[in-house]
Write a protein that holds these residues in place. Structure first.
Motif, PDB file in Angstrom:
ATOM      1  N   THR A 105     -41.593  11.614 -16.628  1.00  0.00           N
ATOM      2  CA  THR A 105     -42.043  13.077 -16.370  1.00  0.00           C
ATOM      3  C   THR A 105     -40.913  13.906 -16.400  1.00  0.00           C
ATOM      4  O   THR A 105     -39.949  13.411 -15.941  1.00  0.00           O
ATOM      5  CB  THR A 105     -42.957  13.011 -15.106  1.00  0.00           C
ATOM      6  N   SER A 136     -41.592  21.401 -27.466  1.00  0.00           N
ATOM      7  CA  SER A 136     -42.204  20.392 -27.473  1.00  0.00           C
ATOM      8  C   SER A 136     -41.940  19.768 -28.766  1.00  0.00           C
ATOM      9  O   SER A 136     -41.930  18.442 -28.846  1.00  0.00           O
ATOM     10  CB  SER A 136     -43.723  20.910 -27.265  1.00  0.00           C
ATOM     11  N   GLU A 186     -42.742  27.587 -26.538  1.00  0.00           N
ATOM     12  CA  GLU A 186     -43.148  26.575 -26.077  1.00  0.00           C
ATOM     13  C   GLU A 186     -43.381  25.209 -27.057  1.00  0.00           C
ATOM     14  O   GLU A 186     -42.925  24.129 -26.895  1.00  0.00           O
ATOM     15  CB  GLU A 186     -44.419  26.309 -25.101  1.00  0.00           C
ATOM     16  N   GLN A 211     -41.321  24.431 -17.589  1.00  0.00           N
ATOM     17  CA  GLN A 211     -42.603  23.950 -18.152  1.00  0.00           C
ATOM     18  C   GLN A 211     -42.428  22.389 -17.754  1.00  0.00           C
ATOM     19  O   GLN A 211     -41.230  21.714 -18.345  1.00  0.00           O
ATOM     20  CB  GLN A 211     -42.788  24.078 -19.609  1.00  0.00           C
ATOM     21  N   GLU A 212     -43.493  21.843 -17.273  1.00  0.00           N
ATOM     22  CA  GLU A 212     -43.246  20.266 -17.063  1.00  0.00           C
ATOM     23  C   GLU A 212     -44.225  19.677 -18.133  1.00  0.00           C
ATOM     24  O   GLU A 212     -45.221  20.018 -18.622  1.00  0.00           O
ATOM     25  CB  GLU A 212     -44.026  20.189 -15.566  1.00  0.00           C
ATOM     26  N   TRP A 213     -43.377  18.469 -18.230  1.00  0.00           N
ATOM     27  CA  TRP A 213     -43.984  17.608 -19.418  1.00  0.00           C
ATOM     28  C   TRP A 213     -44.401  16.280 -19.161  1.00  0.00           C
ATOM     29  O   TRP A 213     -43.432  15.744 -18.094  1.00  0.00           O
ATOM     30  CB  TRP A 213     -43.036  17.529 -20.688  1.00  0.00           C
ATOM     31  N   VAL A 247     -46.150  14.318 -26.591  1.00  0.00           N
ATOM     32  CA  VAL A 247     -45.535  15.204 -25.704  1.00  0.00           C
ATOM     33  C   VAL A 247     -46.657  16.012 -25.016  1.00  0.00           C
ATOM     34  O   VAL A 247     -47.370  16.847 -25.969  1.00  0.00           O
ATOM     35  CB  VAL A 247     -44.418  15.988 -26.464  1.00  0.00           C
ATOM     36  N   ASP A 248     -47.076  16.101 -23.933  1.00  0.00           N
ATOM     37  CA  ASP A 248     -48.034  16.971 -23.321  1.00  0.00           C
ATOM     38  C   ASP A 248     -47.665  17.701 -22.196  1.00  0.00           C
ATOM     39  O   ASP A 248     -47.024  17.142 -21.165  1.00  0.00           O
ATOM     40  CB  ASP A 248     -49.105  15.910 -22.878  1.00  0.00           C
ATOM     41  N   ALA A 249     -48.078  18.979 -22.265  1.00  0.00           N
ATOM     42  CA  ALA A 249     -47.845  19.978 -21.120  1.00  0.00           C
ATOM     43  C   ALA A 249     -48.720  19.384 -19.838  1.00  0.00           C
ATOM     44  O   ALA A 249     -49.765  18.916 -20.224  1.00  0.00           O
ATOM     45  CB  ALA A 249     -48.195  21.093 -21.294  1.00  0.00           C
TER      46      ALA A 249
END
Lengths: 380, 86
Positions: free
Chosen positions: B44, B58, B54, B5-7, B70-72
């Motif tokens: 990033t 987070s 997830e 997962q990218e954040w 913190v945002d996907a």
């Protein structure tokens, strides 16, 4: 038939008094409204007829320009009758309809061309071989993994062309708003036209490091939710003197009763959202309406239908539509205003709103403060 | 295969000048940094979500001192080149 103002581009009195009326008559135009001292006439014609007249005159080394005759009204007074108020704008041999509409003549007259202002375009890159840009310095960087800054899509070259391209081109009408601005290209969308937050935010960060005044982002997603990273990014950009200008989105289908909504990231409170109008200055069918939350408004509108600008490769130019085409018009206007006033960030945002002209037939939900325009020639 | 997962991590105003410390703290809870955006005050990167849900991942990132949000990561785009509306 449309009424056109025809201008013979010479100071030679012999040409203006004898050759010019002869040329008009030989193409079937009346000389009843021809002013020989000015070299200006008003004629009735079809666009094709005007183009052919213009090219014949150019062949005979008697260059002319023509523009649709405008009807002027006192400020704040509309036309007496209802119905479409503004004549439809059209590309001429000299200028795209978009440049005419934003009032580029004022900048040309005053020689305000954006010199010293840094404009960043975050998009699909840029065609470095394009003849209208080959003599200009462009700083181009790619933030897309495994791709260089060359534009294989077209969208980025088109948007850069509108914001920073030339007032005059050897190959067609002038189409760029701020031709002497300093161009910073961040490729944040890949050749397939898509990109990630990581690339886009890295691109914004790079433009801030380079102290760009204006960041033009003709990209988005049809999502209503505000994406928090762009709230912080927009605020921190403004604090550092950079204004992010974004396309409102193309998710409307107004003919089908769907006005759409301003999508992310244009729906962020510190990012200026730009809607699109067509040549009749009516909101384009696809142009998204304001979202209800704070910051989700359309802030201004600009030309975004059949916009002529640069395109990569042999094609060189293409006319396309979208709020993506409207946003760089506003970025170019911002560059010209900043170049003259030195205003940046919030002050530049406010100047764009102040100079915008309300459109009588358009709701502010669709057009914000109105049509983005340059100041009048005598006021800057 | 591990989920990936990218954040986008946004650092709060007070910690922007100490962003390197925030990055170290993030990495200590399993964050793989791909970019430190000093002007924006954002970081990033990605996590191997593994067995964690997830939101648990987070929450661990959000608990790091100096993290504002913190945002996907999302993907964005424009229309294809041959489309009339772009």
């Amino acid at each position: 038939m449309t009424r056109y103002v025809v201008t013979f581009d010479t100071a030679d009195a012999g040409v203006l008094q004898a050759d010019a009326p002869d040329l008009l008559v030989s193409h079937g135009f009346s000389t009843d409204t021809y002013f020989s001292r000015l070299g200006v006439g008003v004629v009735d014609g079809e666009p094709e007829q005007m183009e052919s007249f213009s090219s014949r005159c150019r062949q005979q080394r008697r260059p002319v320009s023509f523009t649709p005759e405008l009807t002027y009204y006192a400020i704040s007074q509309g036309p007496a009758s209802s119905g479409p108020a503004e004549p439809p704008y059209r590309d001429t041999s000299d200028l795209s309809w978009g440049l005419q509409t934003i009032g580029i003549s004022s900048a040309i007259e005053r020689h305000h061309s954006g010199a010293g202002v840094r404009v960043a375009v975050l998009d699909t890159g840029f065609d470095a071989a394009h003849p209208d840009f080959s003599s200009r310095g462009v700083i181009a960087v790619s933030f897309v993994p495994n791709e260089g800054p060359q534009d294989a899509h077209g969208h980025g070259t088109h948007c850069l062309g509108t914001a920073c391209g030339p007032w005059q081109s050897d190959y067609g009408p002038g189409y760029g708003v701020a031709p002497e601005s300093e161009m910073y290209v961040a490729k944040v969308l890949g050749d397939d036209g898509t990109g990630s937050d990581s690339s886009i935010l890295a691109g914004i960060d790079w433009t801030l490091q380079n102290e760009c005044h204006i960041i033009s982002m003709s990209l988005g997603a049809d999502v209503r939710d505000v994406h928090p990273p762009y709230v912080a990014a927009g605020r921190r950009a403004l604090e550092q003197g950079s204004l992010i200008i974004a396309a409102a989105g193309n998710n409307a289908q107004r003919n089908g009763g769907n006005p759409g909504f301003v999508g992310a990231p244009a729906n962020s409170p510190h990012i200026l959202a730009v809607a699109a109008v067509g040549q009749d200055l009516r909101t384009a069918d696809f142009s998204a309406r304001s979202s209800s939350h704070d910051g989700g408004e359309v802030n201004v509108t600009a030309p975004g239908v059949d916009v002529h600008s640069a395109w990569p490769g042999e094609e060189r130019y293409r006319s396309i539509s979208g709020t993506s085409m409207a946003a760089p018009h506003v970025s170019g206007i911002a560059a010209l205003i900043s170049g003259v006033t030195g205003s940046r960030g919030e002050a530049l945002w406010e100047a764009l709103i102040d100079y915008a002209v309300p459109l009588e037939h358009e709701d502010s939900e669709d057009a914000g403060a109105g049509l983005a325009k340059l100041p009048d020639a005598n006021s800057w | 295969m591990m989920a990936h997962q990218e954040w986008i991590i946004t650092v709060d105003d007070e910690h922007v000048e100490y962003i390197d410390d925030v990055v170290l703290s993030l990495e200590s809870v399993g964050f793989h940094t791909s970019g430190v955006l000093r002007s924006l005050g954002q970081v990033t990167g990605a996590t191997d979500s593994g067995q964690d849900a997830e939101d648990a991942v987070s929450q661990a990132l959000a608990a790091v001192e100096g993290v504002a949000s913190v945002d996907a990561a999302r993907r964005w785009g424009v229309g294809p080149p041959d489309s009339t509306v772009q």
